[in-house]
Design a protein around this motif. Structure first.
Motif, PDB file in Angstrom:
ATOM      1  N   GLN A 134       0.889  -1.125   0.135  1.00  0.00           N
ATOM      2  CA  GLN A 134      -0.060  -0.124   0.042  1.00  0.00           C
ATOM      3  C   GLN A 134       0.696   1.284   0.108  1.00  0.00           C
ATOM      4  O   GLN A 134       0.337   2.421   0.238  1.00  0.00           O
ATOM      5  N   SER A 135       2.204   0.958  -0.250  1.00  0.00           N
ATOM      6  CA  SER A 135       3.093   2.159  -0.095  1.00  0.00           C
ATOM      7  C   SER A 135       3.564   2.890  -1.292  1.00  0.00           C
ATOM      8  O   SER A 135       4.327   3.680  -1.323  1.00  0.00           O
ATOM      9  N   GLY A 136       2.911   2.547  -2.526  1.00  0.00           N
ATOM     10  CA  GLY A 136       3.578   3.161  -3.754  1.00  0.00           C
ATOM     11  C   GLY A 136       4.753   3.057  -4.153  1.00  0.00           C
ATOM     12  O   GLY A 136       5.411   1.893  -4.501  1.00  0.00           O
ATOM     13  N   GLY A 137       5.558   4.165  -3.964  1.00  0.00           N
ATOM     14  CA  GLY A 137       6.827   4.470  -4.429  1.00  0.00           C
ATOM     15  C   GLY A 137       7.981   3.547  -3.536  1.00  0.00           C
ATOM     16  O   GLY A 137       9.007   3.355  -4.092  1.00  0.00           O
ATOM     17  N   ALA A 138       7.503   2.927  -2.443  1.00  0.00           N
ATOM     18  CA  ALA A 138       8.299   2.158  -1.610  1.00  0.00           C
ATOM     19  C   ALA A 138       8.746   1.023  -1.962  1.00  0.00           C
ATOM     20  O   ALA A 138       9.547   0.208  -1.900  1.00  0.00           O
ATOM     21  N   LEU A 139       7.804   0.280  -3.154  1.00  0.00           N
ATOM     22  CA  LEU A 139       8.206  -0.857  -3.793  1.00  0.00           C
ATOM     23  C   LEU A 139       9.442  -0.639  -4.435  1.00  0.00           C
ATOM     24  O   LEU A 139       9.940  -1.960  -4.760  1.00  0.00           O
ATOM     25  N   ARG A 140       9.953   0.358  -4.866  1.00  0.00           N
ATOM     26  CA  ARG A 140      11.240   0.265  -5.610  1.00  0.00           C
ATOM     27  C   ARG A 140      12.352  -0.278  -4.619  1.00  0.00           C
ATOM     28  O   ARG A 140      13.525  -0.630  -5.251  1.00  0.00           O
ATOM     29  N   GLY A 141      12.040  -0.393  -3.506  1.00  0.00           N
ATOM     30  CA  GLY A 141      13.205  -0.994  -2.434  1.00  0.00           C
ATOM     31  C   GLY A 141      13.182  -2.392  -2.170  1.00  0.00           C
ATOM     32  O   GLY A 141      13.800  -2.713  -1.342  1.00  0.00           O
ATOM     33  N   TRP A 142      12.291  -2.804  -3.080  1.00  0.00           N
ATOM     34  CA  TRP A 142      12.317  -4.673  -2.717  1.00  0.00           C
ATOM     35  C   TRP A 142      13.475  -5.529  -2.898  1.00  0.00           C
ATOM     36  O   TRP A 142      13.544  -6.404  -2.146  1.00  0.00           O
ATOM     37  N   ALA A 143      14.470  -5.031  -3.331  1.00  0.00           N
ATOM     38  CA  ALA A 143      15.727  -5.850  -3.390  1.00  0.00           C
ATOM     39  C   ALA A 143      16.661  -5.498  -2.438  1.00  0.00           C
ATOM     40  O   ALA A 143      17.588  -6.202  -2.141  1.00  0.00           O
ATOM     41  N   ILE A 144      16.430  -4.349  -1.443  1.00  0.00           N
ATOM     42  CA  ILE A 144      17.340  -3.878  -0.355  1.00  0.00           C
ATOM     43  C   ILE A 144      17.680  -4.867   0.472  1.00  0.00           C
ATOM     44  O   ILE A 144      18.678  -5.411   0.820  1.00  0.00           O
ATOM     45  N   PRO A 145      16.667  -6.014   0.957  1.00  0.00           N
ATOM     46  CA  PRO A 145      16.955  -7.184   1.969  1.00  0.00           C
ATOM     47  C   PRO A 145      17.270  -8.366   1.533  1.00  0.00           C
ATOM     48  O   PRO A 145      17.415  -9.284   2.078  1.00  0.00           O
TER      49      PRO A 145
END
Length: 439
Positions: A134-145
């Motif tokens: 539900q966080s929109g642009g936050a999905l861009r960080g999916w590869a960080i962890p």
């Protein structure tokens, strides 16, 4: 019946003595690098939270380099794009060495760390996406962890699991290297904002010349370094992250001494020579300097700090991905390999050892910070949240792994002492020669 039982595949069986000795040497160097990494990160944190924090930011943002080549970059960017290219060059050398001449040249051994690395990427990414749907642009960080820090993980392992069997140490090292390769693929495919085809095609020229020279066993630095620098510069200009050039250059280096020899007994080639030269530079300089420029983040503050970070689902997704997703993904993938190949664990091991090692996979420091900068922009509020989340997630993962592996350390110490007590006149533990005879 006994012969049939011997044919049952064994997970984490003891490898060869030469490979065990080589891995032990790598672990010693990476352990020192991990200690320096921690020092760099701690100094950055103290400085960034001191009254002189402005001077830290000024240092990070200080630009240097030839503007004519569009290389007037900040020191922080030079660390991320330039120094980490050395880190990934060494990772490429190590990965190729393992699969061409190491114990992982056989598919039965190679499939375990490859599957574990894939599981350790997939599960954390899925958990991050679920938390941030539900966080929109936050999905861009999916590869960080999804990344595992080699130096950090091996440094912790050296302290809390020094008697862990060599097969598991090799597994962790190879898993982390494969993990880094997957991270580079992810960066190239998903974090390339603007692609310039011209420079990318031109990069093939110095890369091709470099490949031809190293395949001919040329070691002249005055020929190879300018070609490597040209390839890096052109890849950087293309919009693809410049660390990709490091991996490609590493893959170009031959492992065996002679192509005609065609086997692992041909002796060390250029890959091992370059690894001896560049690993100390990577672990003692490149990674600690990057950590120094990347880890400086304000821990307290009204608009920043831990409180603001953990009200952001991105930070929560990163911590959950590293602390929960990594061990689940690595352990589950390893179990599935055992389940579908009908393999069994080495008699000296239990699944709790695998879980403890998988928890070390949650130490995602270096590459996680790099992906965070690429995803949200260096210096942005969300990038600050990423840094705090990666630090917290890595610390929690280290503590969990330490508890598990320390509980198992006494058992493995007794086994280790029994094995090293049985030395032949050649200095090789009897258990290795016995295994070789059995094979």
């Amino acid at each position: 019946m006994a012969a049939e039982q011997r044919r049952v595949p064994t997970l984490f069986s003891r490898g060869s003595w030469p490979e065990a000795s080589r891995i032990a040497d790598i672990l010693r160097k990476e352990t020192i690098g991990g200690a320096l990494l921690l020092i760099g990160a701690v100094v950055a944190l103290i400085w960034a939270n001191s009254p002189w924090s402005d001077s830290y930011e000024s240092l990070r943002n200080f630009k240097v380099g030839p503007s004519a080549l569009h290389l007037d970059l900040s020191l922080a960017t030079w660390a991320a794009d330039g120094l980490l290219a050395i880190f990934f060059f060494v990772a490429g050398l190590e990965l190729k060495r393992e699969f061409v001449a190491g114990d992982l040249r056989t598919p039965q051994r190679a499939v375990v760390p490859i599957a574990a690395a894939a599981g350790g990427v997939l599960v954390p990414a899925l958990l991050f996406l679920v938390i941030n749907l539900q966080s929109g642009g936050a999905l861009r960080g999916w590869a960080i962890p999804t990344a595992t820090d080699i130096a950090f993980a091996l440094a912790v392992l050296a302290v809390v699991g020094r008697f862990l069997p060599n097969a598991l140490r090799t597994f962790l090292l190879t898993l982390a290297v494969v993990d880094d390769l997957l991270a580079i693929v992810i960066i190239a495919l998903f974090y390339t904002a603007h692609l310039s085809v011209g420079p990318l095609l031109l990069a093939l020229i110095p890369l091709g010349l470099f490949t031809v020279l190293v395949q001919r066993r040329v070691r002249s630095w005055w020929l190879l370094l300018p070609l490597a620098a040209a390839a890096w510069t052109l890849v950087h200009a293309s919009g693809v992250h410049a660390t990709v050039a490091g991996v490609l250059l590493g893959f170009a280096v031959p492992v065996l001494r002679s192509q005609k020899a065609g086997g692992p007994d041909a002796g060390p080639g250029l890959a091992e020579h370059f690894e001896h030269r560049f690993r100390p530079l990577s672990s003692a300089v490149a990674v600690p300097v990057f950590a120094f420029f990347a880890a400086g983040v304000a821990i307290v503050g009204s608009d920043s700090g831990l409180g603001a970070a953990f009200s952001d689902p991105v930070a929560i997704g990163i911590v959950v991905g590293l602390v929960v997703g990594k061990p689940i993904g690595i352990t589950l993938a390893t179990w599935l390999v055992a389940r579908f190949t009908r393999a069994r664990l080495d008699p000296d091991l239990k699944w709790v050892d695998v879980v403890g090692l998988a928890a070390l996979g949650g130490l995602g420091f270096t590459v996680s910070l790099l992906i965070g900068e690429l995803a949200f922009g260096a210096g942005s509020d969300r990038d600050e949240h990423v840094k705090l989340a990666v630090l917290c997630g890595s610390l929690l993962s280290a503590l969990i792994a330490a508890v598990i592996l320390r509980l198992r350390n006494r058992t493995h110490r007794l086994v280790h002492e029994a094995e090293t007590a049985d030395l032949d006149h050649d200095g090789i533990p009897d258990v290795y020669t016995t295994d070789a005879d059995d094979r």
